[in-house]
Design a protein around this motif. Structure first.
Motif, PDB file in Angstrom:
ATOM      1  N   THR A 114     -31.502 -28.661  26.729  1.00 43.96           N
ATOM      2  CA  THR A 114     -31.461 -27.431  26.163  1.00 43.96           C
ATOM      3  C   THR A 114     -31.348 -26.374  27.339  1.00 43.96           C
ATOM      4  O   THR A 114     -31.022 -25.443  27.092  1.00 43.96           O
ATOM      5  CB  THR A 114     -32.781 -27.041  25.279  1.00 43.96           C
ATOM      6  N   GLU A 124     -30.867 -20.591  29.071  1.00 43.78           N
ATOM      7  CA  GLU A 124     -30.537 -21.185  27.952  1.00 43.78           C
ATOM      8  C   GLU A 124     -29.033 -21.381  27.910  1.00 43.78           C
ATOM      9  O   GLU A 124     -28.112 -20.757  28.519  1.00 43.78           O
ATOM     10  CB  GLU A 124     -30.935 -19.944  26.738  1.00 43.78           C
ATOM     11  N   TYR A 154     -33.043 -20.965  17.653  1.00 42.52           N
ATOM     12  CA  TYR A 154     -34.056 -20.284  18.680  1.00 42.52           C
ATOM     13  C   TYR A 154     -34.523 -18.925  17.927  1.00 42.52           C
ATOM     14  O   TYR A 154     -33.772 -18.300  17.276  1.00 42.52           O
ATOM     15  CB  TYR A 154     -33.375 -19.984  19.992  1.00 42.52           C
ATOM     16  N   GLN A 175     -36.099 -17.285  24.790  1.00 40.91           N
ATOM     17  CA  GLN A 175     -35.494 -17.819  23.458  1.00 40.91           C
ATOM     18  C   GLN A 175     -36.383 -19.255  23.310  1.00 40.91           C
ATOM     19  O   GLN A 175     -36.398 -20.195  23.902  1.00 40.91           O
ATOM     20  CB  GLN A 175     -34.162 -18.373  23.364  1.00 40.91           C
ATOM     21  N   GLN A 176     -37.061 -19.163  22.229  1.00 42.45           N
ATOM     22  CA  GLN A 176     -38.064 -20.296  21.685  1.00 42.45           C
ATOM     23  C   GLN A 176     -37.366 -20.976  20.516  1.00 42.45           C
ATOM     24  O   GLN A 176     -37.007 -20.783  19.595  1.00 42.45           O
ATOM     25  CB  GLN A 176     -39.485 -19.533  21.122  1.00 42.45           C
ATOM     26  N   ALA A 177     -37.288 -22.606  20.974  1.00 37.18           N
ATOM     27  CA  ALA A 177     -36.705 -23.419  19.829  1.00 37.18           C
ATOM     28  C   ALA A 177     -37.384 -23.463  18.851  1.00 37.18           C
ATOM     29  O   ALA A 177     -38.591 -23.467  18.947  1.00 37.18           O
ATOM     30  CB  ALA A 177     -36.411 -24.805  20.985  1.00 37.18           C
TER      31      ALA A 177
END
Length: 649
Positions: free
Chosen positions: A204, A518, A609, A618-620
């Motif tokens: 990722t 990202e 995200y 950006q948080q999965a």
């Protein structure tokens, strides 16, 4: 060691040399990117583990012909003077190509923070612009001299280590040669059939993905897969269901479908009195929103753009669809989400498409595309001319009979005061636009001008003594010069009789950089867009999240036009508008809605995200089903309709 005391000593020596140099390149790129990459020890281990696999594949492809050659030649020929000359010459050429490719990788990485991809394939085709760009940015004679010097040094090193002598003196039996060659050929076959560049893209972290790759391996992969089939590589739904959902989603409150459920053609209705101004759109090369004071910059790089923004309709949350000029052109002319692979601007069968020029021409406008360089680059002239635009450029290429179906004007040298590898400076280009507008006004024509600027591009050179940053010193100077040129353009335009009835649009084709850790870094797609001198409106910010594809549906709505549309974009002021945007690389297709980004990538991967806007992280998160459905609807819908010819006029 016995393998190095055989006829194959040069071959194995080259493989080891290539792996060592590739290791150095990967390490240098890793060090350069480390502050931004956010890599763990496991990530770094994976980078080098996958990297050596790809590097070995490149080395094996390099030596493939030599593998067969060593198997087939006799002992007498192997020891002959002619073979020595041929072998050492070919070895030197392979080393030279390898060294040059490594230097090119650094250049490419500095521009795109990526290993070679579709862009590199394009650049190989347009050698004039690219070589001149490299020469003006890095001094080509010094670069070539350095490559040749390193090549000579390595050939000398191999000679001193007696690697050449061992190979030429060796009496390697045929059965041993057969064993060596078959093993090498079998391993090469494994790469051909089983090891795809996508193996590097399973993580990722985009930096991890790119650093794991090998430049030449990525280049060949991009060359072989210049257009990606959506249905083969991406998540799909039934085409009829996709079309039905798409029709529901793009329908506006004042639209009626007129194509019997087979496409998205609809009639846009307006009851208010329509305006019919001239329209000039300046598409600004690499103009990130972050350069403007309106979006937080403190560097005073865009004083003219910021003043214009105060008197304009300013879109504060608009995003580019891609990372290249042709993607911006695709979005702005066709109002279509990006599809994987090359932009439609560069594809086959892109003639006679329904585009913004179609709407303007049906309203009686004359459409012209302006470019400061040679519009042959990136297929621009062919695309625009086969879709109803006249061409004004500073071209060198000769267009074959029948290729350009509309008029082409080449900007004469006596109107050029400065140019670099990418074309004439923006001031000279804008002067050509002024001259054309004067002529159109004299003839009593309504006109639409699509302008593509070039000055804000490496090597970042421009006329001296225009701004307070020296020419060639970097991106910030190019941004400020472009802004200065826009100021000069507007000052001249205000003196013209046609000014009062002319709308000016200023928008970026893409951002200055799209790279981040990202796979898609959302804030690297944020662009400025403003509409100036719009009749019947007061200056105002437009805060709705939107895409480049929404610009013209919104403009036509503000002008109260009745027209037929095949656009995917929507009028952001329509009551049915749902804020969203489309952002992509050449492989990864992103759908942004609210604070959720959903991406589609090859091998039917889907990720979501959550955007933490305070720090850009950006948080999965688990796949957002709403975002997944919307992304597939738009991206598969665009692919299906283009392939089926439903985007034609």
């Amino acid at each position: 060691m016995k393998h190095f005391c055989s006829r194959y000593s040069i071959l194995y020596g080259f493989i080891i040399l290539f792996l060592f140099l590739s290791f150095l390149v990967r390490t240098a790129l890793l060090i350069q990117s480390f502050p931004e990459a956010d890599l763990s020890f496991a990530d770094i281990f994976a980078i080098y583990g996958k990297g050596i696999v790809f590097d070995l594949g490149v080395a094996l492809f390099f030596v493939l012909p030599y593998t067969i050659y060593l198997l087939s030649i006799s002992k007498t020929w192997n020891s002959s003077f002619a073979n020595r000359i041929i072998t050492i010459s070919v070895f030197a050429c392979c080393v030279c190509i390898s060294i040059f490719s490594f230097f090119a990788e650094f250049t490419f990485w500095n521009e795109f923070e990526s290993r070679f991809n579709f862009i590199a394939v394009d650049y190989l085709i347009y050698t004039y612009e690219v070589l001149h760009n490299i020469n003006e940015s890095y001094s080509l004679p010094w670069l070539i001299g350095g490559v040749l010097a390193i090549t000579v040094l390595l050939v000398f090193l191999f000679s001193r280590l007696a690697i050449f002598a061992i190979s030429f003196r060796a009496d390697t039996p045929f059965i041993v040669r057969l064993f060596h060659s078959l093993c090498l050929l079998l391993v090469t076959a494994v790469y051909i059939f089983f090891i795809s560049n996508r193996w590097a893209e399973k993580g990722t972290n985009r930096y991890q993905q790119e650093l794991s790759k090998a430049g030449i391996y990525s280049f060949v992969d991009a060359f072989r897969n210049n257009e990606l089939s959506y249905v083969d590589f991406y998540s799909c739904h039934d085409s009829r269901e996709v079309l039905a959902t798409l029709r529901t989603d793009i329908k506006e409150s004042n639209s009626i479908f007129i194509d019997n459920d087979s496409g998205i053609e609809r009639q846009i209705l307006n009851e208010e009195t329509a305006y019919k101004p001239n329209v000039i759109m300046v598409t600004i090369e690499s103009m990130s929103a972050a350069f403007m004071e309106h979006f937080g910059s403190k560097k005073n790089l865009t004083p003219m753009m910021d003043r214009l923004a105060d008197s304009s309709m300013l879109f504060t949350d608009m995003y580019a669809t891609g990372t290249r000029t042709v993607r911006g052109m695709e979005a702005l002319t066709l109002s279509v989400p990006p599809t994987p692979g090359n932009s439609i601007v560069r594809r086959k069968d892109n003639e006679g498409l329904f585009n913004v020029g179609t709407v303007f021409r049906r309203k009686g406008y004359y459409c012209t595309f302006f470019y400061g360089g040679d519009g042959y680059f990136d297929n621009m002239n062919s695309y625009f001319s086969h879709n109803g635009f006249d061409i004004v450029d500073h071209g060198r290429s000769i267009i074959p009979d029948g290729e350009v179906v509309t008029e082409r004007t080449i900007i004469p040298e006596n109107n050029v005061h400065f140019q670099n590898a990418w074309g004439i400076c923006d001031e000279d280009l804008f002067d050509a636009v002024i001259r054309q507008a004067d002529q159109e006004y004299k003839w009593g024509r309504h006109f639409y001008h699509f302008i593509m600027s070039t000055s804000n591009h490496r090597p970042y050179t421009y006329p001296e003594n225009k701004i307070d940053i020296p020419s060639g010193s970097g991106r910030e100077g190019a941004v400020k010069y472009t802004d200065y040129a826009i100021g000069q353009f507007m000052a001249k335009a205000r003196q013209k009789a046609w000014f009062r009835n002319t709308i000016f649009i200023f928008i970026a084709d893409h951002c200055a950089s799209s790279a981040g850790k990202e796979e898609i870094t959302v804030n690297k797609y944020h662009i400025p867009a403003l509409i100036y001198n719009l009749p019947g409106t007061v200056p105002q910010p437009v805060s709705a999240l939107c895409s480049q594809i929404d610009l013209y549906p919104t403009l036509f709505g503000l002008l109260h036009w009745n027209y037929r549309s095949k656009f995917f974009g929507k009028n952001v002021f329509d009551t049915n508008y749902k804020p969203r945007s489309f952002i992509s690389t050449y492989q990864i297709l992103g759908f942004l809605e609210g604070d959720t980004l959903t991406s589609l990538s090859p091998i039917r991967n889907i990720r979501s995200y959550r955007l933490l806007k305070d720090n850009g992280v950006q948080q999965a998160i688990p796949v957002d089903k709403k975002g997944e459905e919307a992304a597939i609807t738009y991206y598969q819908g665009a692919y299906d309709l283009f392939k089926a010819g439903k985007m034609r006029q």
